[in-house]
Design a protein around this motif. Structure first.
Motif, PDB file in Angstrom:
ATOM      1  N   GLN A 172      11.915  12.056  -4.490  1.00  0.00           N
ATOM      2  CA  GLN A 172      13.234  11.850  -3.886  1.00  0.00           C
ATOM      3  C   GLN A 172      14.243  11.484  -4.980  1.00  0.00           C
ATOM      4  OE1 GLN A 172      13.788   8.419  -1.258  1.00  0.00           O
ATOM      5  NE2 GLN A 172      14.818   9.785   0.169  1.00  0.00           N
ATOM      6  N   PRO A 173      14.953  12.483  -5.529  1.00  0.00           N
ATOM      7  CA  PRO A 173      16.030  12.149  -6.470  1.00  0.00           C
ATOM      8  C   PRO A 173      17.183  11.479  -5.723  1.00  0.00           C
ATOM      9  CG  PRO A 173      16.014  14.500  -6.022  1.00  0.00           C
ATOM     10  CD  PRO A 173      14.839  13.912  -5.297  1.00  0.00           C
ATOM     11  N   ARG A 174      17.958  10.660  -6.434  1.00  0.00           N
ATOM     12  CA  ARG A 174      19.016   9.910  -5.739  1.00  0.00           C
ATOM     13  C   ARG A 174      20.259   9.773  -6.616  1.00  0.00           C
ATOM     14  NH1 ARG A 174      17.241   4.885  -3.029  1.00  0.00           N
ATOM     15  NH2 ARG A 174      17.818   5.972  -1.157  1.00  0.00           N
ATOM     16  N   TYR A 175      21.394   9.911  -5.947  1.00  0.00           N
ATOM     17  CA  TYR A 175      22.680   9.535  -6.538  1.00  0.00           C
ATOM     18  C   TYR A 175      23.354   8.597  -5.540  1.00  0.00           C
ATOM     19  CZ  TYR A 175      27.544   9.483  -7.816  1.00  0.00           C
ATOM     20  OH  TYR A 175      28.804   9.060  -8.140  1.00  0.00           O
ATOM     21  N   ARG A 176      23.810   7.450  -6.011  1.00  0.00           N
ATOM     22  CA  ARG A 176      24.476   6.475  -5.133  1.00  0.00           C
ATOM     23  C   ARG A 176      25.736   5.971  -5.822  1.00  0.00           C
ATOM     24  NH1 ARG A 176      20.698   1.877  -3.421  1.00  0.00           N
ATOM     25  NH2 ARG A 176      20.118   3.367  -1.824  1.00  0.00           N
ATOM     26  N   MET A 177      26.778   5.820  -5.031  1.00  0.00           N
ATOM     27  CA  MET A 177      28.018   5.244  -5.545  1.00  0.00           C
ATOM     28  C   MET A 177      28.469   4.147  -4.592  1.00  0.00           C
ATOM     29  SD  MET A 177      31.707   6.917  -6.457  1.00  0.00           S
ATOM     30  CE  MET A 177      32.253   7.138  -4.783  1.00  0.00           C
ATOM     31  N   ASN A 178      28.693   2.973  -5.128  1.00  0.00           N
ATOM     32  CA  ASN A 178      29.245   1.870  -4.356  1.00  0.00           C
ATOM     33  C   ASN A 178      30.713   1.781  -4.734  1.00  0.00           C
ATOM     34  OD1 ASN A 178      30.225  -0.705  -3.571  1.00  0.00           O
ATOM     35  ND2 ASN A 178      28.155  -1.515  -3.535  1.00  0.00           N
ATOM     36  N   GLY A 179      31.588   2.072  -3.783  1.00  0.00           N
ATOM     37  CA  GLY A 179      33.019   2.086  -4.047  1.00  0.00           C
ATOM     38  C   GLY A 179      33.723   0.919  -3.400  1.00  0.00           C
ATOM     39  N   ALA A 180      33.308  -0.292  -3.734  1.00  0.00           N
ATOM     40  CA  ALA A 180      33.932  -1.478  -3.148  1.00  0.00           C
ATOM     41  C   ALA A 180      35.437  -1.445  -3.390  1.00  0.00           C
ATOM     42  CB  ALA A 180      33.337  -2.746  -3.746  1.00  0.00           C
ATOM     43  N   ALA A 181      36.184  -1.796  -2.387  1.00  0.00           N
ATOM     44  CA  ALA A 181      37.641  -1.825  -2.471  1.00  0.00           C
ATOM     45  C   ALA A 181      38.123  -3.059  -1.723  1.00  0.00           C
ATOM     46  CB  ALA A 181      38.230  -0.559  -1.856  1.00  0.00           C
ATOM     47  N   PHE A 192      32.686   1.323   0.610  1.00  0.00           N
ATOM     48  CA  PHE A 192      31.869   2.417   1.097  1.00  0.00           C
ATOM     49  C   PHE A 192      30.753   2.650   0.090  1.00  0.00           C
ATOM     50  CE2 PHE A 192      35.007   4.366  -1.621  1.00  0.00           C
ATOM     51  CZ  PHE A 192      34.278   5.292  -2.332  1.00  0.00           C
ATOM     52  N   VAL A 193      29.640   3.124   0.613  1.00  0.00           N
ATOM     53  CA  VAL A 193      28.510   3.494  -0.228  1.00  0.00           C
ATOM     54  C   VAL A 193      28.203   4.948   0.071  1.00  0.00           C
ATOM     55  CG1 VAL A 193      26.083   3.085  -0.746  1.00  0.00           C
ATOM     56  CG2 VAL A 193      27.583   1.157  -0.199  1.00  0.00           C
ATOM     57  N   TYR A 231      29.183   2.947   5.055  1.00  0.00           N
ATOM     58  CA  TYR A 231      30.162   1.881   4.973  1.00  0.00           C
ATOM     59  C   TYR A 231      29.422   0.561   4.874  1.00  0.00           C
ATOM     60  CZ  TYR A 231      33.973  -1.231   6.193  1.00  0.00           C
ATOM     61  OH  TYR A 231      34.898  -2.224   6.180  1.00  0.00           O
ATOM     62  N   GLN A 232      29.856  -0.304   3.997  1.00  0.00           N
ATOM     63  CA  GLN A 232      29.195  -1.594   3.808  1.00  0.00           C
ATOM     64  C   GLN A 232      30.213  -2.703   3.959  1.00  0.00           C
ATOM     65  OE1 GLN A 232      27.489  -2.017  -0.090  1.00  0.00           O
ATOM     66  NE2 GLN A 232      26.185  -3.698   0.527  1.00  0.00           N
ATOM     67  N   PHE A 233      30.016  -3.570   4.964  1.00  0.00           N
ATOM     68  CA  PHE A 233      30.898  -4.713   5.155  1.00  0.00           C
ATOM     69  C   PHE A 233      30.489  -5.788   4.168  1.00  0.00           C
ATOM     70  CE2 PHE A 233      31.651  -8.888   7.076  1.00  0.00           C
ATOM     71  CZ  PHE A 233      33.024  -8.837   7.159  1.00  0.00           C
ATOM     72  N   MET A 234      31.424  -6.240   3.341  1.00  0.00           N
ATOM     73  CA  MET A 234      31.115  -7.186   2.282  1.00  0.00           C
ATOM     74  C   MET A 234      31.442  -8.620   2.650  1.00  0.00           C
ATOM     75  SD  MET A 234      30.036  -5.034   0.181  1.00  0.00           S
ATOM     76  CE  MET A 234      30.180  -4.758  -1.544  1.00  0.00           C
ATOM     77  N   GLY A 235      32.177  -8.842   3.712  1.00  0.00           N
ATOM     78  CA  GLY A 235      32.535 -10.194   4.120  1.00  0.00           C
ATOM     79  C   GLY A 235      33.858 -10.629   3.520  1.00  0.00           C
ATOM     80  N   HIS A 236      34.398 -11.697   4.052  1.00  0.00           N
ATOM     81  CA  HIS A 236      35.703 -12.175   3.619  1.00  0.00           C
ATOM     82  C   HIS A 236      35.608 -13.439   2.780  1.00  0.00           C
ATOM     83  CE1 HIS A 236      37.660  -9.143   6.021  1.00  0.00           C
ATOM     84  NE2 HIS A 236      36.866  -9.465   7.019  1.00  0.00           N
ATOM     85  N   ASP A 237      34.403 -13.930   2.534  1.00  0.00           N
ATOM     86  CA  ASP A 237      34.257 -15.149   1.743  1.00  0.00           C
ATOM     87  C   ASP A 237      34.484 -14.879   0.259  1.00  0.00           C
ATOM     88  OD1 ASP A 237      33.666 -16.529   4.028  1.00  0.00           O
ATOM     89  OD2 ASP A 237      31.509 -16.287   3.795  1.00  0.00           O
ATOM     90  N   TYR A 238      34.107 -13.695  -0.195  1.00  0.00           N
ATOM     91  CA  TYR A 238      34.207 -13.379  -1.615  1.00  0.00           C
ATOM     92  C   TYR A 238      35.641 -13.058  -2.023  1.00  0.00           C
ATOM     93  CZ  TYR A 238      33.338 -11.202  -6.095  1.00  0.00           C
ATOM     94  OH  TYR A 238      33.359 -10.874  -7.414  1.00  0.00           O
ATOM     95  N   ALA A 239      36.262 -12.183  -1.291  1.00  0.00           N
ATOM     96  CA  ALA A 239      37.666 -11.814  -1.541  1.00  0.00           C
ATOM     97  C   ALA A 239      38.252 -11.350  -0.217  1.00  0.00           C
ATOM     98  CB  ALA A 239      37.763 -10.710  -2.588  1.00  0.00           C
ATOM     99  N   ALA A 240      39.421 -11.781   0.094  1.00  0.00           N
ATOM    100  CA  ALA A 240      40.026 -11.450   1.386  1.00  0.00           C
ATOM    101  C   ALA A 240      40.093  -9.943   1.578  1.00  0.00           C
ATOM    102  CB  ALA A 240      41.424 -12.056   1.462  1.00  0.00           C
ATOM    103  N   GLY A 241      39.529  -9.472   2.662  1.00  0.00           N
ATOM    104  CA  GLY A 241      39.607  -8.055   2.989  1.00  0.00           C
ATOM    105  C   GLY A 241      38.712  -7.168   2.159  1.00  0.00           C
ATOM    106  N   ARG A 242      37.696  -7.714   1.531  1.00  0.00           N
ATOM    107  CA  ARG A 242      36.839  -6.895   0.673  1.00  0.00           C
ATOM    108  C   ARG A 242      35.845  -6.122   1.527  1.00  0.00           C
ATOM    109  NH1 ARG A 242      31.798  -7.893  -2.925  1.00  0.00           N
ATOM    110  NH2 ARG A 242      32.016  -6.143  -4.327  1.00  0.00           N
TER     111      ARG A 242
END
Length: 162
Positions: free
Chosen positions: A38-47, A15-16, A1-12
């Motif tokens: 180390q192979p990697r798959y990453r998804m950033n699902g900002a909502a 999850f990663v 889980y990634q907290f994005m802050g409220h300055d960019y968009a309210a309630g943004r």
């Protein structure tokens, strides 16, 4: 889980999802060396919520992406096994959900990071490791203002308590 802050968009918030298993093969070229992959798959699902479409154009969360890539390193003992030295490489391709600003194609970045590392276990006392790194970063993007070249030097001091 990634907290994005409220300055960019309210309630943004978002999850990663990251899958990065590490595989190591010892004694490849000489006794005491190691290759790590180390192979990697990453998804950033900002909502989020509460965005006003009257003021937002395009994807209101432009950092949503999927990434495929990995890292590889080789460490060989030097100084009679008192230190380890070797090259590293990281590379990935990041596929964004948003378009290139002002364009109709999706943004795509290719990130390359060759480098090397020197690791000194038990540097000062037992359980203390010093690690020195150098990386040459390059990000190649189809969004004209997102490409860059960078040099990174790092020193880590790691203490393990037994």
């Amino acid at each position: 889980y990634q907290f994005m802050g409220h300055d960019y968009a309210a309630g943004r918030d978002g999850f990663v999802f990251d899958v990065a298993p590490e595989f190591a093969v010892p004694s490849v070229l000489k006794e005491g060396d190691r290759i790590t992959v180390q192979p990697r798959y990453r998804m950033n699902g900002a909502a989020g919520r509460n965005a006003d479409p009257a003021f937002v154009r395009g994807d209101i969360f432009p950092e949503r992406y999927q990434e495929i890539g990995g890292e590889a390193s080789y460490l060989a003992p030097i100084l009679g096994g008192k230190a380890y030295l070797g090259p590293t490489f990281e590379g990935n391709v990041r596929y964004y959900r948003s378009n290139v600003p002002g364009g109709s194609t999706r943004r795509r970045d290719v990130y390359l990071r060759p480098g090397f590392q020197l690791i000194v276990p038990n540097a000062f006392v037992k359980g203390h490791t010093l690690s020195f790194q150098y990386w040459h970063e390059r990000n190649i993007s189809n969004a004209s203002d997102k490409g860059y070249v960078n040099h990174v030097v790092g020193i880590r001091s790691i203490w393990r308590l037994y």
